[in-house]
Design a protein around this motif. Structure first.
Motif, PDB file in Angstrom:
ATOM      1  N   ALA A 218      -2.058  21.448   7.311  1.00  0.00           N
ATOM      2  CA  ALA A 218      -2.167  21.900   8.704  1.00  0.00           C
ATOM      3  C   ALA A 218      -3.511  22.590   8.855  1.00  0.00           C
ATOM      4  CB  ALA A 218      -1.047  22.880   9.027  1.00  0.00           C
ATOM      5  N   ALA A 219      -4.284  22.169   9.849  1.00  0.00           N
ATOM      6  CA  ALA A 219      -5.616  22.780   9.982  1.00  0.00           C
ATOM      7  C   ALA A 219      -6.128  22.734  11.414  1.00  0.00           C
ATOM      8  CB  ALA A 219      -6.613  22.075   9.068  1.00  0.00           C
ATOM      9  N   PRO A 220      -6.389  23.885  11.978  1.00  0.00           N
ATOM     10  CA  PRO A 220      -7.191  23.942  13.203  1.00  0.00           C
ATOM     11  C   PRO A 220      -8.649  24.046  12.801  1.00  0.00           C
ATOM     12  CG  PRO A 220      -6.398  26.123  12.698  1.00  0.00           C
ATOM     13  CD  PRO A 220      -5.983  25.229  11.551  1.00  0.00           C
TER      14      PRO A 220
ATOM     15  N   LYS B 268      -0.535  32.222   8.079  1.00  0.00           N
ATOM     16  CA  LYS B 268      -1.790  32.890   7.662  1.00  0.00           C
ATOM     17  C   LYS B 268      -2.984  32.356   8.462  1.00  0.00           C
ATOM     18  CE  LYS B 268      -0.358  33.808   2.934  1.00  0.00           C
ATOM     19  NZ  LYS B 268      -0.467  33.362   1.541  1.00  0.00           N
ATOM     20  N   ILE B 269      -2.910  31.083   8.853  1.00  0.00           N
ATOM     21  CA  ILE B 269      -3.999  30.496   9.650  1.00  0.00           C
ATOM     22  C   ILE B 269      -4.142  31.250  10.965  1.00  0.00           C
ATOM     23  CG2 ILE B 269      -4.693  28.467  10.992  1.00  0.00           C
ATOM     24  CD1 ILE B 269      -3.435  26.682   8.882  1.00  0.00           C
ATOM     25  N   PHE B 270      -3.000  31.481  11.616  1.00  0.00           N
ATOM     26  CA  PHE B 270      -3.036  32.145  12.929  1.00  0.00           C
ATOM     27  C   PHE B 270      -3.634  33.547  12.796  1.00  0.00           C
ATOM     28  CE2 PHE B 270       0.201  28.889  13.300  1.00  0.00           C
ATOM     29  CZ  PHE B 270      -0.054  28.349  14.555  1.00  0.00           C
ATOM     30  N   LYS B 271      -3.252  34.216  11.694  1.00  0.00           N
ATOM     31  CA  LYS B 271      -3.742  35.575  11.477  1.00  0.00           C
ATOM     32  C   LYS B 271      -5.261  35.560  11.241  1.00  0.00           C
ATOM     33  CE  LYS B 271      -2.424  39.771   9.256  1.00  0.00           C
ATOM     34  NZ  LYS B 271      -2.348  40.294   7.902  1.00  0.00           N
ATOM     35  N   ALA B 272      -5.696  34.661  10.367  1.00  0.00           N
ATOM     36  CA  ALA B 272      -7.128  34.625  10.015  1.00  0.00           C
ATOM     37  C   ALA B 272      -8.010  34.297  11.221  1.00  0.00           C
ATOM     38  CB  ALA B 272      -7.358  33.597   8.913  1.00  0.00           C
ATOM     39  N   LYS B 273      -7.506  33.414  12.083  1.00  0.00           N
ATOM     40  CA  LYS B 273      -8.309  32.981  13.242  1.00  0.00           C
ATOM     41  C   LYS B 273      -8.092  33.842  14.480  1.00  0.00           C
ATOM     42  CE  LYS B 273      -8.811  29.046  14.831  1.00  0.00           C
ATOM     43  NZ  LYS B 273      -9.309  27.756  15.251  1.00  0.00           N
ATOM     44  N   LYS B 274      -7.076  34.733  14.395  1.00  0.00           N
ATOM     45  CA  LYS B 274      -6.609  35.465  15.587  1.00  0.00           C
ATOM     46  C   LYS B 274      -6.200  34.445  16.671  1.00  0.00           C
ATOM     47  CE  LYS B 274      -9.193  39.732  14.934  1.00  0.00           C
ATOM     48  NZ  LYS B 274     -10.236  39.506  13.946  1.00  0.00           N
ATOM     49  N   ARG B 275      -5.460  33.458  16.230  1.00  0.00           N
ATOM     50  CA  ARG B 275      -5.047  32.370  17.128  1.00  0.00           C
ATOM     51  C   ARG B 275      -3.660  32.669  17.678  1.00  0.00           C
ATOM     52  NH1 ARG B 275      -6.319  26.533  16.926  1.00  0.00           N
ATOM     53  NH2 ARG B 275      -4.524  25.224  17.344  1.00  0.00           N
ATOM     54  N   PRO B 276      -3.425  32.482  18.971  1.00  0.00           N
ATOM     55  CA  PRO B 276      -2.084  32.691  19.513  1.00  0.00           C
ATOM     56  C   PRO B 276      -1.077  31.777  18.815  1.00  0.00           C
ATOM     57  CG  PRO B 276      -3.677  32.329  21.275  1.00  0.00           C
ATOM     58  CD  PRO B 276      -4.382  32.043  19.990  1.00  0.00           C
TER      59      PRO B 276
ATOM     60  N   PRO C 267     -14.482  20.464   5.008  1.00  0.00           N
ATOM     61  CA  PRO C 267     -15.225  19.697   6.011  1.00  0.00           C
ATOM     62  C   PRO C 267     -14.437  18.476   6.465  1.00  0.00           C
ATOM     63  CG  PRO C 267     -15.984  19.107   3.828  1.00  0.00           C
ATOM     64  CD  PRO C 267     -14.901  20.144   3.623  1.00  0.00           C
ATOM     65  N   THR C 268     -14.621  18.077   7.711  1.00  0.00           N
ATOM     66  CA  THR C 268     -14.171  16.754   8.149  1.00  0.00           C
ATOM     67  C   THR C 268     -15.340  16.137   8.917  1.00  0.00           C
ATOM     68  OG1 THR C 268     -13.336  17.160  10.383  1.00  0.00           O
ATOM     69  CG2 THR C 268     -11.854  17.748   8.560  1.00  0.00           C
ATOM     70  N   GLU C 269     -15.157  14.910   9.379  1.00  0.00           N
ATOM     71  CA  GLU C 269     -16.253  14.274  10.107  1.00  0.00           C
ATOM     72  C   GLU C 269     -16.429  14.866  11.510  1.00  0.00           C
ATOM     73  OE1 GLU C 269     -13.274  13.191   9.780  1.00  0.00           O
ATOM     74  OE2 GLU C 269     -12.768  11.465  11.036  1.00  0.00           O
ATOM     75  N   THR C 270     -15.424  15.572  12.019  1.00  0.00           N
ATOM     76  CA  THR C 270     -15.545  16.163  13.366  1.00  0.00           C
ATOM     77  C   THR C 270     -16.139  17.563  13.256  1.00  0.00           C
ATOM     78  OG1 THR C 270     -13.250  16.915  13.245  1.00  0.00           O
ATOM     79  CG2 THR C 270     -13.691  14.819  14.384  1.00  0.00           C
ATOM     80  N   VAL C 271     -15.320  18.528  12.796  1.00  0.00           N
ATOM     81  CA  VAL C 271     -15.765  19.909  12.569  1.00  0.00           C
ATOM     82  C   VAL C 271     -15.058  20.406  11.303  1.00  0.00           C
ATOM     83  CG1 VAL C 271     -16.109  20.353  15.043  1.00  0.00           C
ATOM     84  CG2 VAL C 271     -13.902  20.903  14.000  1.00  0.00           C
ATOM     85  N   TYR C 272     -15.390  21.622  10.858  1.00  0.00           N
ATOM     86  CA  TYR C 272     -14.707  22.177   9.677  1.00  0.00           C
ATOM     87  C   TYR C 272     -13.286  22.621  10.039  1.00  0.00           C
ATOM     88  CZ  TYR C 272     -18.602  22.059   6.450  1.00  0.00           C
ATOM     89  OH  TYR C 272     -19.585  21.615   5.603  1.00  0.00           O
ATOM     90  N   GLY C 273     -12.350  22.460   9.082  1.00  0.00           N
ATOM     91  CA  GLY C 273     -10.964  22.870   9.293  1.00  0.00           C
ATOM     92  C   GLY C 273     -10.603  24.066   8.422  1.00  0.00           C
ATOM     93  N   LEU C 274      -9.612  24.839   8.896  1.00  0.00           N
ATOM     94  CA  LEU C 274      -9.062  25.930   8.092  1.00  0.00           C
ATOM     95  C   LEU C 274      -7.650  25.506   7.701  1.00  0.00           C
ATOM     96  CD1 LEU C 274      -9.139  28.853   6.960  1.00  0.00           C
ATOM     97  CD2 LEU C 274      -8.276  29.622   9.185  1.00  0.00           C
ATOM     98  N   GLY C 275      -7.481  25.091   6.435  1.00  0.00           N
ATOM     99  CA  GLY C 275      -6.263  24.400   6.037  1.00  0.00           C
ATOM    100  C   GLY C 275      -5.251  25.250   5.298  1.00  0.00           C
TER     101      GLY C 275
END
Ligand code: AMP
Ligand code: MG
Length: 339
Positions: free
Chosen positions: A137-139, A48-56, A29-37
């Motif tokens: 690193a977290a989007p 792995k983040i890009f893969k999990a989120k299907k992020r370009p 959690p953060t004060e803005t939104v949840y992050g995937l770290g």
């Protein structure tokens, strides 16, 4: 409450930190939104983040630190203007762009020479980053293009098909993402509007520009994508804040004639205009924009979950302070759709 996959964990923070050091992913959690770290110094982990989120992979990640002094390890220099912002807004929901040090892999910054850095104002987030011993690193912890997660359950729904470790910190305080500012430009430019308003930044910096969609591709790659959107179609209705409710009322009738079910996303003051709607979700009072912001993404997700309207008509907000941020997110959600 902590949601964890492992039966034998004792201290969730220690477990989360271990996962990070081993190159895994943790939702926090953060004060803005949840992050995937992930470990921001480990290219493989970041991928792995890009893969999990299907992020370009050309959409760079924000790097989170636990203490102000940690900035020195990852950025080449801290310009005076950035220092002013750090003094005023950190810890907090402001992300600043710096020239990066070599130690930050290109995978994290999508090949850019710059890195986006934030020091969150959230005790659990900071304890987790501290315990991990590396920058994170977290989007946002959602599938790419979906609304950001403002509760642990949202992240679990989007990312939990495979086991994922989630630190649950309850509902996010702000409910919209951090503001991203690039002070390497003159005048400084807001790449993404967010929880720290343009007005608050102008008090510290003087003139501050806001990125528009035409130049966004060059300066901030991630802003080009349809974002923060419910699956249900959404349209912004009205020529102004004042005119919006009345025009929504008329549009509901128009769509009913076409046998379409219509939902409304509005404010409490205008509820009486929406009696004919098939579902109304209220963000809150116009007098309390922070509450409206907090409820925005949850409302998007709720419309999808109920799945009983063909179209969401959203009220227009005044274009200043948090109203401008809410409008930015509504516009992105409504992109490619008009009625
Ligand atoms: P998210 O964390 O999913 O909210 O996305 C982070 C956003 O930060 C990206 O979409 C980018 O637009 C922006 N960003 C991250 N790093 C940089 C950078 N080095 N330069 C410009 N924008 C960045
Ligand atoms: Mg995001």
């Amino acid at each position: 409450m902590i949601i964890a996959k492992s039966e034998e964990f004792t201290n969730p923070l220690v477990e989360a930190a271990q996962i990070i050091r081993k190159g895994g992913l943790v939702v926090f959690p953060t004060e803005t939104v949840y992050g995937l770290g992930a470990n921001a110094l480990d290219a493989k982990a970041a991928l792995k983040i890009f893969k999990a989120k299907k992020r370009p992979v050309n959409n760079p990640l924000i790097v989170h630190i636990a203490e102000k002094k940690d900035i020195k390890k990852i950025v080449a220099s801290v310009p005076a203007m950035a220092q002013k912002l750090i003094d005023k807004f950190w810890p907090g929901p402001l992300t600043i762009i710096f020239k990066k040090k070599e130690i930050i892999p290109n995978e994290v910054t999508a090949g850019l020479e710059t890195v986006a850095v934030r020091l969150p104002n959230h005790a659990l987030a900071r304890a987790f980053i501290r315990e991990a011993g590396v920058p994170i690193a977290a989007p946002s912890a959602n599938l790419s293009g979906r609304p950001s997660s403002t509760e642990a359950s949202h992240a679990k729904k989007d990312l939990g098909k495979k086991p994922i470790f989630i630190l649950d910190g309850g509902r996010s305080k702000f409910g919209v993402e951090s503001t991203i500012i690039n002070i390497l430009e003159n005048p400084p430019v807001i790449l993404r509007q967010g929880a720290v308003t343009r007005e608050a930044l102008q008090k510290v910096l003087g003139q501050v520009a806001v990125l528009n969609s035409k130049n966004s591709k060059i300066i901030s790659p991630g802003t080009r994508y349809r974002h923060y959107a419910p699956r249900t179609k959404l349209a912004l209705i009205g020529s102004s804040w004042q005119a919006s409710p009345k025009e929504i009322e008329l549009t509901i009738i128009k769509y009913h004639l076409k046998n379409k079910k219509v939902g409304v996303l509005g404010t409490r003051e205008n509820y009486h205009f929406y009696k004919k709607a098939d579902r109304v979700l209220l963000l809150g009072s116009q007098k309390n924009l922070p509450t409206c912001a907090v409820n925005l993404y949850k409302s998007f997700r709720d419309f999808d979950r109920f799945g009983d309207v063909d179209l969401i008509l959203a009220e227009i907000f005044p274009e200043k302070e948090l109203g401008a941020v809410i409008m930015d997110r509504l516009r992105r959600a409504a992109e490619n759709y008009s009625c």
